[in-house]
Scaffold this motif. Structure first.
Motif, short mmCIF file in Angstrom:
data_model
loop_
_atom_site.label_atom_id
_atom_site.label_comp_id
_atom_site.label_asym_id
_atom_site.label_seq_id
_atom_site.Cartn_x
_atom_site.Cartn_y
_atom_site.Cartn_z
N MET A 1 8.73 16.40 -2.75
CA MET A 1 9.93 15.58 -2.83
C MET A 1 10.34 15.11 -1.43
SD MET A 1 13.46 16.17 -4.90
CE MET A 1 14.04 17.53 -3.97
N GLY A 2 10.20 15.97 -0.45
CA GLY A 2 10.50 15.58 0.93
C GLY A 2 9.54 14.51 1.44
N ILE A 3 8.27 14.68 1.15
CA ILE A 3 7.27 13.70 1.57
C ILE A 3 7.51 12.36 0.87
CG2 ILE A 3 4.81 13.12 1.51
CD1 ILE A 3 4.24 16.13 1.75
N PHE A 4 7.81 12.41 -0.42
CA PHE A 4 8.06 11.18 -1.17
C PHE A 4 9.33 10.49 -0.64
CE2 PHE A 4 5.67 12.85 -5.14
CZ PHE A 4 4.46 12.52 -4.56
N SER A 5 10.32 11.27 -0.24
CA SER A 5 11.53 10.67 0.35
C SER A 5 11.17 9.91 1.62
CB SER A 5 12.56 11.75 0.66
OG SER A 5 12.99 12.37 -0.51
N LEU A 6 10.28 10.46 2.42
CA LEU A 6 9.83 9.78 3.63
C LEU A 6 9.13 8.46 3.28
CD1 LEU A 6 9.31 9.68 6.69
CD2 LEU A 6 7.22 10.97 6.27
N MET A 7 8.36 8.45 2.21
CA MET A 7 7.69 7.22 1.78
C MET A 7 8.71 6.14 1.40
SD MET A 7 4.41 7.50 2.08
CE MET A 7 4.76 8.35 3.61
N GLU B 1 6.63 12.72 -8.80
CA GLU B 1 7.35 13.98 -8.55
C GLU B 1 7.63 14.70 -9.87
OE1 GLU B 1 9.22 17.17 -6.70
OE2 GLU B 1 7.89 15.64 -5.90
N THR B 2 7.96 13.94 -10.90
CA THR B 2 8.19 14.55 -12.22
C THR B 2 6.91 15.21 -12.74
OG1 THR B 2 9.90 12.92 -12.68
CG2 THR B 2 9.00 14.09 -14.57
N VAL B 3 5.78 14.56 -12.55
CA VAL B 3 4.50 15.15 -12.96
C VAL B 3 4.25 16.44 -12.19
CG1 VAL B 3 1.99 14.82 -12.93
CG2 VAL B 3 3.48 12.96 -13.69
N LEU B 4 4.48 16.43 -10.89
CA LEU B 4 4.30 17.65 -10.10
C LEU B 4 5.21 18.78 -10.59
CD1 LEU B 4 4.03 16.27 -6.46
CD2 LEU B 4 2.24 17.43 -7.73
N MET B 5 6.46 18.44 -10.83
CA MET B 5 7.41 19.46 -11.28
C MET B 5 7.06 19.97 -12.67
SD MET B 5 10.94 17.95 -9.72
CE MET B 5 11.83 19.46 -9.40
N GLN B 6 6.57 19.10 -13.51
CA GLN B 6 6.16 19.51 -14.85
C GLN B 6 4.97 20.48 -14.76
OE1 GLN B 6 4.90 16.25 -17.37
NE2 GLN B 6 5.97 17.16 -19.11
N ARG B 7 4.03 20.18 -13.90
CA ARG B 7 2.87 21.08 -13.72
C ARG B 7 3.29 22.42 -13.12
NH1 ARG B 7 -2.72 18.34 -12.97
NH2 ARG B 7 -3.18 20.42 -12.19
N SER C 1 0.82 -1.22 0.00
CA SER C 1 0.00 0.00 0.00
C SER C 1 0.85 1.27 0.00
CB SER C 1 -0.97 0.00 1.18
OG SER C 1 -0.26 0.07 2.40
N ILE C 2 2.13 1.17 0.31
CA ILE C 2 2.98 2.37 0.27
C ILE C 2 3.03 2.92 -1.15
CG2 ILE C 2 5.29 3.32 0.65
CD1 ILE C 2 5.55 1.31 3.00
N PRO C 3 3.46 2.13 -2.16
CA PRO C 3 3.48 2.71 -3.51
C PRO C 3 2.11 2.76 -4.19
CG PRO C 3 4.33 0.49 -3.58
CD PRO C 3 4.10 0.82 -2.12
N ILE C 4 1.17 1.93 -3.74
CA ILE C 4 -0.12 1.86 -4.42
C ILE C 4 -1.16 2.82 -3.82
CG2 ILE C 4 -2.08 0.32 -4.92
CD1 ILE C 4 -0.02 -1.96 -5.10
N VAL C 5 -1.11 3.06 -2.53
CA VAL C 5 -2.11 3.91 -1.87
C VAL C 5 -1.49 5.20 -1.33
CG1 VAL C 5 -3.78 4.06 0.04
CG2 VAL C 5 -3.55 1.93 -1.25
N ASP C 6 -0.46 5.08 -0.50
CA ASP C 6 0.09 6.24 0.19
C ASP C 6 0.67 7.29 -0.75
OD1 ASP C 6 -0.55 5.09 2.65
OD2 ASP C 6 1.40 4.12 2.84
N VAL C 7 1.56 6.86 -1.63
CA VAL C 7 2.22 7.82 -2.52
C VAL C 7 1.21 8.51 -3.45
CG1 VAL C 7 3.97 8.11 -4.31
CG2 VAL C 7 4.47 6.70 -2.32
#
Length: 163
Positions: free
Chosen positions: A112-118, A142-148, A82-88
């Motif tokens: 990026m900080g939150i994703f590092s914690l994941m 993160e790439t999608v967020l940065m692109q947006r 659930s970490i990569p499928i739900v949380d992230v």
């Protein structure tokens, strides 16, 4: 290695304990999120609002994952996924929503900080496939967020290296 050798048994036992700790961290984080959201927007105006409903749904999932890992540890292996499928993706969704009201580059950088914690939470489980999968999902999101946020490609590549 078979599950009968002492090392494999000790590793499996430690992975179950680690997974229980990760699920406790997830549950406590969800409870804090519910409390902060309740304080921030007030229960009177948005008790059944879409975002609050999403937070309550996530908190219910976190409670279920913690309960399974505590009371049925032999069946708790799925909660690690659930970490990569739900949380992230859930955190990604909240960061996307935050970009609409705040500074987009700040939201992308904070993510990026939150994703590092994941990724760290995935590493606690001592499962290489889980860490690789979580890292791959966080890099893409993160790439999608940065692109947006209209961040340049060099910064996106640097973020991927950091993650």
């Amino acid at each position: 290695m078979s599950l009968t050798d002492p090392f494999s048994q000790a590793l499996a036992s430690e992975q179950r304990r680690s997974l229980q700790r990760v699920n406790l961290i997830r549950f406590l984080g969800a409870v804090v999120l519910v409390l902060l959201y309740s304080i921030d927007v007030g229960l009177k105006d948005r008790l059944m609002g879409n975002q609050f409903t999403q937070i309550l749904g996530y908190a219910a999932f976190a409670a279920l994952a913690f309960a399974v890992s505590t009371y049925r540890p032999e069946r708790s292996r799925w909660t690690a996924l659930s970490i990569p499928i739900v949380d992230v993706p859930y955190l990604f969704m909240h960061q996307i929503q935050g970009m609409e009201t705040g500074e987009p580059t700040g939201s992308a950088g904070f993510a990026m900080g939150i994703f590092s914690l994941m990724i760290v939470l995935a590493a606690i489980n001592m499962d290489k496939r889980l860490v690789v999968g979580t890292t791959a999902v966080t890099i893409v999101l993160e790439t999608v967020l940065m692109q947006r946020a209209a961040v340049n490609v060099g910064s996106m590549m640097a973020a991927a290296l950091v993650l």
